[in-house]
Design a protein around this motif. Sequence first.
Motif, PDB file in Angstrom:
ATOM      1  N   ASN A  66       0.956  -1.141  -0.068  1.00  0.00           N
ATOM      2  CA  ASN A  66       0.104   0.148  -0.046  1.00  0.00           C
ATOM      3  C   ASN A  66       0.901   1.291   0.070  1.00  0.00           C
ATOM      4  N   ASP A  67       0.968   2.062  -1.038  1.00  0.00           N
ATOM      5  CA  ASP A  67       2.013   2.975  -1.258  1.00  0.00           C
ATOM      6  C   ASP A  67       1.278   4.374  -1.101  1.00  0.00           C
ATOM      7  N   GLY A  68       0.959   4.399   0.520  1.00  0.00           N
ATOM      8  CA  GLY A  68       0.328   5.619   0.870  1.00  0.00           C
ATOM      9  C   GLY A  68      -0.995   6.095   0.208  1.00  0.00           C
ATOM     10  N   SER A  69      -1.768   5.237   0.102  1.00  0.00           N
ATOM     11  CA  SER A  69      -3.009   5.507  -0.562  1.00  0.00           C
ATOM     12  C   SER A  69      -3.891   6.479   0.326  1.00  0.00           C
ATOM     13  N   LYS A  70      -4.766   7.351  -0.363  1.00  0.00           N
ATOM     14  CA  LYS A  70      -5.390   8.253   0.492  1.00  0.00           C
ATOM     15  C   LYS A  70      -6.964   7.807   0.408  1.00  0.00           C
ATOM     16  N   ASP A  71      -7.393   6.581  -0.099  1.00  0.00           N
ATOM     17  CA  ASP A  71      -8.901   6.066  -0.036  1.00  0.00           C
ATOM     18  C   ASP A  71      -8.597   4.963   0.916  1.00  0.00           C
ATOM     19  N   ASN A  72      -9.591   4.035   0.847  1.00  0.00           N
ATOM     20  CA  ASN A  72      -9.635   2.933   1.718  1.00  0.00           C
ATOM     21  C   ASN A  72      -8.915   1.864   1.317  1.00  0.00           C
ATOM     22  N   THR A  73      -8.066   1.749   0.732  1.00  0.00           N
ATOM     23  CA  THR A  73      -7.116   0.735   0.218  1.00  0.00           C
ATOM     24  C   THR A  73      -6.667  -0.181   1.530  1.00  0.00           C
ATOM     25  N   LEU A  74      -6.017   0.506   2.369  1.00  0.00           N
ATOM     26  CA  LEU A  74      -5.608  -0.144   3.469  1.00  0.00           C
ATOM     27  C   LEU A  74      -6.536  -1.191   4.299  1.00  0.00           C
ATOM     28  N   GLU A  75      -8.022  -0.594   4.503  1.00  0.00           N
ATOM     29  CA  GLU A  75      -8.707  -1.118   5.120  1.00  0.00           C
ATOM     30  C   GLU A  75      -9.501  -2.455   4.271  1.00  0.00           C
ATOM     31  N   VAL A  76      -9.356  -2.210   3.008  1.00  0.00           N
ATOM     32  CA  VAL A  76      -9.763  -3.354   2.127  1.00  0.00           C
ATOM     33  C   VAL A  76      -8.675  -4.513   2.355  1.00  0.00           C
ATOM     34  N   LEU A  77      -7.458  -3.829   2.360  1.00  0.00           N
ATOM     35  CA  LEU A  77      -6.576  -4.961   2.415  1.00  0.00           C
ATOM     36  C   LEU A  77      -6.408  -5.626   3.813  1.00  0.00           C
ATOM     37  N   LYS A  78      -6.671  -5.178   4.905  1.00  0.00           N
ATOM     38  CA  LYS A  78      -6.862  -5.642   6.062  1.00  0.00           C
ATOM     39  C   LYS A  78      -8.032  -6.880   6.206  1.00  0.00           C
ATOM     40  N   ASN A  79      -9.060  -6.287   5.489  1.00  0.00           N
ATOM     41  CA  ASN A  79     -10.045  -7.211   5.407  1.00  0.00           C
ATOM     42  C   ASN A  79      -9.772  -8.506   4.664  1.00  0.00           C
ATOM     43  N   LEU A  80      -9.187  -8.279   3.720  1.00  0.00           N
ATOM     44  CA  LEU A  80      -8.796  -9.229   2.678  1.00  0.00           C
ATOM     45  C   LEU A  80      -7.849 -10.401   3.330  1.00  0.00           C
ATOM     46  N   PHE A  81      -6.824  -9.688   4.228  1.00  0.00           N
ATOM     47  CA  PHE A  81      -6.025 -10.417   4.899  1.00  0.00           C
ATOM     48  C   PHE A  81      -6.580 -11.459   5.998  1.00  0.00           C
ATOM     49  N   ILE A  82      -7.831 -10.938   6.511  1.00  0.00           N
ATOM     50  CA  ILE A  82      -8.503 -11.773   7.459  1.00  0.00           C
ATOM     51  C   ILE A  82      -9.295 -12.935   6.981  1.00  0.00           C
ATOM     52  N   GLY A  84       4.865   1.832   7.565  1.00  0.00           N
ATOM     53  CA  GLY A  84       3.806   2.148   8.674  1.00  0.00           C
ATOM     54  C   GLY A  84       3.430   0.981   9.142  1.00  0.00           C
ATOM     55  N   GLU A  85       2.995   0.134   8.765  1.00  0.00           N
ATOM     56  CA  GLU A  85       2.268  -1.226   9.502  1.00  0.00           C
ATOM     57  C   GLU A  85       2.206  -2.183   8.267  1.00  0.00           C
ATOM     58  N   MET A  86       2.456  -3.360   8.842  1.00  0.00           N
ATOM     59  CA  MET A  86       2.238  -4.704   8.023  1.00  0.00           C
ATOM     60  C   MET A  86       1.761  -5.625   8.672  1.00  0.00           C
ATOM     61  N   SER A  87       1.189  -6.668   7.728  1.00  0.00           N
ATOM     62  CA  SER A  87       0.231  -7.589   8.193  1.00  0.00           C
ATOM     63  C   SER A  87       1.634  -8.974   8.688  1.00  0.00           C
ATOM     64  N   LEU A  88       0.947  -9.628   9.895  1.00  0.00           N
ATOM     65  CA  LEU A  88       2.036 -10.512  10.316  1.00  0.00           C
ATOM     66  C   LEU A  88       1.794 -11.657   9.738  1.00  0.00           C
ATOM     67  N   ASN A  89       2.762 -12.542   9.615  1.00  0.00           N
ATOM     68  CA  ASN A  89       2.424 -14.100   9.320  1.00  0.00           C
ATOM     69  C   ASN A  89       2.269 -14.011   8.009  1.00  0.00           C
ATOM     70  N   ASN A  90       2.733 -13.177   6.871  1.00  0.00           N
ATOM     71  CA  ASN A  90       2.339 -13.292   5.657  1.00  0.00           C
ATOM     72  C   ASN A  90       3.562 -14.283   4.987  1.00  0.00           C
ATOM     73  N   ASN A  91       3.624 -15.485   5.534  1.00  0.00           N
ATOM     74  CA  ASN A  91       4.700 -16.262   5.444  1.00  0.00           C
ATOM     75  C   ASN A  91       4.156 -17.650   5.550  1.00  0.00           C
ATOM     76  N   ILE A  92       4.610 -18.469   4.445  1.00  0.00           N
ATOM     77  CA  ILE A  92       3.775 -19.875   4.081  1.00  0.00           C
ATOM     78  C   ILE A  92       3.873 -20.554   5.411  1.00  0.00           C
ATOM     79  N   GLU A  93       4.730 -20.811   5.977  1.00  0.00           N
ATOM     80  CA  GLU A  93       4.825 -21.466   7.125  1.00  0.00           C
ATOM     81  C   GLU A  93       3.973 -21.303   8.321  1.00  0.00           C
ATOM     82  N   ALA A  94       4.070 -19.895   8.586  1.00  0.00           N
ATOM     83  CA  ALA A  94       3.048 -19.672   9.699  1.00  0.00           C
ATOM     84  C   ALA A  94       1.390 -19.769   8.991  1.00  0.00           C
TER      85      ALA A  94
END
Length: 329
Positions: free
Chosen positions: A44-60, A306-316
């Motif tokens: 997420n390259d400093g988006s000004k819209d809801n990109t980060l929220e969408v990405l967080k939900n997708l990660f869940i 700024g922040e990142m998802s944890l465990n985006n690693n195949i073993e985890a």
Amino acid sequence: MDKKIISLIVPAYNEEEVIEIFYQRTKGVFNELPAYDFEVLFINDGSKDNTLEVLKNLFIEDRRYGYISLARNYGKEIAMAAGFDHVTGDAVIIIDVDLQDPPELIIDMIAKWEEGYEDVYAQRLSRDGETWLKKWTSKMFYRILARMTKVEIQKDTGDFRLLSRNALDALKQYRESERYTKGLFSLIGFKKIAIPYHRDPRAAGTTKWNYFKLVNLAIEGVTSFTTAPLKIASFIGVILALFSFVFMLIIIFKTLVYGDPVQGYPSMISIVLFLGGIQLLSLGIIGEYIGRTFLETKNRPLYFIGEMSLNNNIEAIKKEPNYIKEITK
Ligand code: UDP
Ligand code: MG
């Protein structure tokens, strides 16, 4: 035996509208390739819209789709560099989130990689949904750049490609802050092969490029690979100096023989203006290089996260019940 891991690097800047479609399309492709594990890393390259929220939900929803959120907008070149630093795969694929790079091509890319190619790049046969002016300028630019540089830059090629771990580790060693990644792919070498494809129009959202940015990227491309423009400046200088010398002889001859001292205002003023223009142009060219030297010597860090998802690693991920559910769906 452990499956090979394929990582996707996906830079995203104000892309809230396309992420869901991107997810569906890529998930479909992953399902067709059960022999591999996939991890997706959105930048997420400093988006000004809801990109980060969408990405967080997708990660869940699907733990294979992780994200890094940069501290501000750095531009796609730096966003990709952040991706290079954080993926863990045996091979990595750089792909745009707007689906202009068809994810289905990943299947062919992996096949070529398994044949032993280290850099499998997608080559555009057509570009739908782009203006003729953009197509033409981009074509001319690559032609001129190819003339001026010694490194061969692939024609009609964007950033959409697969790199082996070897090639990626090489690429990661280029830490310059003024980046032109398309050229770096060529600089590292390695066994390359093209896969032709038709470039689709954007699935949704709008392009983040404008002509100002494109011109800047073009200057970046030239100045980071060749000092040829500096030579052009000296070349013009030499030609003009010779020309002026001959002209001077003619004037002295005319004055001595015919004795007409004050004529020639139009020729004088045009010569002065012409030379002034050439001088400013040369100064500008030199300035571009000095400016880049200045920025590079400051040696600033490329980006901050700024922040990142944890465990985006195949073993985890494998230990996550979520992941199992996703796979069996
Ligand atoms: N992008 C980015 N940072 C920026 C501009 C663009 O990460 O400052 C991303 C964007 O989200 C997209 C990719 O780079 O995934 C290509 O951008 P875009 O589609 O706007 O460019 P185009 O395809 O029109 O050349
Ligand atoms: Mg695009």
